[in-house]
Write an enzyme that holds these catalytic residues in place. Structure first.
Site, short mmCIF file in Angstrom:
data_model
loop_
_atom_site.label_atom_id
_atom_site.label_comp_id
_atom_site.label_asym_id
_atom_site.label_seq_id
_atom_site.Cartn_x
_atom_site.Cartn_y
_atom_site.Cartn_z
N SER A 11 0.85 -1.19 0.00
CA SER A 11 0.00 0.00 0.00
C SER A 11 0.89 1.24 0.00
O SER A 11 1.71 1.41 -0.90
CB SER A 11 -0.93 -0.05 1.22
OG SER A 11 -1.83 1.01 1.21
N HIS A 38 -2.48 -0.97 -3.44
CA HIS A 38 -3.65 -0.12 -3.20
C HIS A 38 -3.53 1.12 -4.08
O HIS A 38 -2.47 1.74 -4.13
CB HIS A 38 -3.71 0.32 -1.74
CG HIS A 38 -4.09 -0.79 -0.81
ND1 HIS A 38 -4.00 -0.68 0.55
CD2 HIS A 38 -4.59 -2.03 -1.05
CE1 HIS A 38 -4.42 -1.81 1.11
NE2 HIS A 38 -4.77 -2.63 0.16
N ASP A 129 -4.05 -4.52 5.75
CA ASP A 129 -4.46 -5.43 4.68
C ASP A 129 -3.33 -6.43 4.41
O ASP A 129 -2.16 -6.09 4.47
CB ASP A 129 -4.79 -4.61 3.42
CG ASP A 129 -5.54 -5.44 2.38
OD1 ASP A 129 -6.01 -6.55 2.72
OD2 ASP A 129 -5.66 -4.97 1.22
#
Lengths: 194, 280
Positions: A11, A38, A129
């Site tokens: 991310s 992401h 995540d």
């Protein structure tokens, strides 16, 4: 143990991390590499951008596209990317943990299909995540690699992953690609279906 | 050892899911048997967590004996989370390349197959209104879930989403203020009822139902991604049969006509956006 697929999740800070990992993957890398970074809903040119840093062909897969070794696949914006027996599947299910694409969705589906033949890699990121997905990869007997939080641009995702499961290797970013290259030395099975 | 147990577990779960889908079909007529497995599995397991049920077999018991439980599963399986003017360039291309074609028709029938909660239906209605075409159009917006259609018919969306939708609208070539089209009320907005005067919301199941009209435009975006290849072929045939000659077909960004049975029957209207025209 032979591995058949590498899944990478990242991310915040991921772009520069990928710029370091992707170019160092050996030519003829023997596995498919599937990446969730992401990204915003209007991040249209990420694929072209990353290709400049990657000798392996890099693309955003279409729905039901076959998965081929030696290629890098980037999850398209605003879709979840899932792995199935005969290829990729896309989904517009609700974001998971505010993310679409979600690392967990990719990792969990990869474990379901490739079981112990999955290598899961969690790189820098400011959320959590990937932790649940990595734990599933581990539970299925796959191999778990996490970027060393000490040197990561953002410690959140690596630390959450390390807390979620007993990872096999915690590596500084510059060592991750060579670690993956080593795994390819073993002859992989020609395809999952066979 | 634990890896072996996990793989046995996965195999068992896959069998249970197949049984659940068979039951759902034979009892209620909803056929998810040819859905793409990874996503349907996720959704079933998600519903089970929400219902606090541990195994798929126990969940099957609930789904087959309790209509309300089945209806909740159906919603879980049919909601796609989309946005207004999703992929703005698609709508922009629709304006520049499809609208001129539609101007030449006295009336225009549009089928929005798998419209979910309606965001993209209202987007199209707005676009057509701005192009002065809305009055001669009828939009058939269909989905399998009654519940999803009820939401679509209401035209109520969260206020928080409007900032994103406004950006999409502008990039899609919007000609007015986006806020002209809705009225805010607390945390929601309601889209102006005039936008749905020519929209017919109705239940239709792409898996089991046939063609019900001939259309000039069919939009089926990010719907077939939930189907396996065999079912995709069926739906491609259904769409082909439902489209008039030179009719326009719109797919999602990451869907491809390549390798489908009807690929040679269309030509591209655009190199980037997935808009096609039936040519034979």
């Amino acid at each position: 143990m032979t591995f058949e697929i590498v899944v990478i999740g990242t991310s915040y800070g991921g772009l520069s991390a990928l710029q370091e990992v992707l170019p160092a993957l050996a030519p003829g890398f023997g596995m498919p590499v599937v990446v969730v970074q992401h990204r915003g809903k209007d991040s249209d040119n990420l694929c072209e951008f990353l290709q400049r840093y990657c000798a392996l062909p890099l693309s955003e897969p279409n729905d039901k596209e076959a998965i081929a070794p030696g290629r890098v696949y980037l999850a398209p914006r605003d879709y979840h990317l899932l792995i199935e027996k005969d290829g990729f599947a896309l989904s517009t299910e609700a974001p998971v943990g505010y993310a679409r694409p979600s690392v967990n969705v990719l990792f969990e589906s990869a474990a379901d299909v490739y079981q112990e033949h999955v290598v899961g890699v969690v790189l820098t990121g400011a959320n959590t995540d990937g932790a649940r997905g990595l734990a599933k990869i581990k539970a299925y007997g796959g191999l778990c690699v996490v970027e060393d939080p000490a040197g990561a641009k953002s410690r959140g995702m690596p630390e959450a992953a390390i807390a979620a499961t007993s990872v096999d290797a915690i590596l500084p970013l510059p060592e991750i690609a060579s670690f993956l290259n080593q795994l390819c030395r073993h002859e992989p099975r020609s395809s999952y279906a066979s | 050892m634990s890896a072996l147990l996990q793989s046995d577990q996965t195999q068992l779960e896959d069998i249970e899911i197949a049984l659940l889908l068979e039951g759902l079909y034979r009892v209620y007529g909803f056929d998810f048997r040819d859905y793409s497995p990874a996503s349907i599995k996720r959704r079933i397991l998600e519903r089970m967590r929400a219902e606090k049920i541990a195994t798929v077999s126990a969940y099957q018991d609930c789904v087959l004996h309790d209509d309300a439980c089945m209806e909740r599963l159906l919603v879980g399986l049919s909601v796609h989370v989309t946005s207004m003017f999703r992929d703005p360039s698609f709508y922009h291309t629709f304006r520049t390349k499809v609208v001129p074609i539609l101007r030449t028709y006295p009336t225009v029938r549009i089928w929005h197959a798998g419209c979910s909660t309606g965001e993209e239906v209202y987007s199209m209605a707005i676009l057509l209104q701005e192009e002065g075409l809305y009055r001669k159009c009828v939009i058939y917006a269909t989905d399998i879930s009654r519940d999803v259609l009820r939401k679509a018919r209401e035209g109520i969306f969260p206020l928080a989403a409007m900032q994103e939708y406004t950006g999409n609208y502008m990039r899609a070539g919007g000609k007015h203020e986006f806020s002209d089209y809705y009225t805010a009320h607390y945390d929601n907005v309601i889209f102006h009822p005039a936008l749905k005067t020519n929209v017919v919301f109705s239940e239709h199941n792409l898996v089991t139902d046939g063609s019900f009209n001939e259309f000039h435009v069919i939009l089926c975006r990010n719907v077939m991604i939930y189907f396996n290849k065999a079912l995709q072929e069926r739906v491609h045939n259904l769409i082909y049969e439902s489209l008039s000659m030179f009719g326009v077909f719109g797919l999602g960004n990451k869907e491809s006509l390549k390798f489908t049975p009807r690929a040679d029957f269309y030509e591209k209207l655009d190199n980037r956006d997935k808009l096609y025209r039936k040519v034979k």
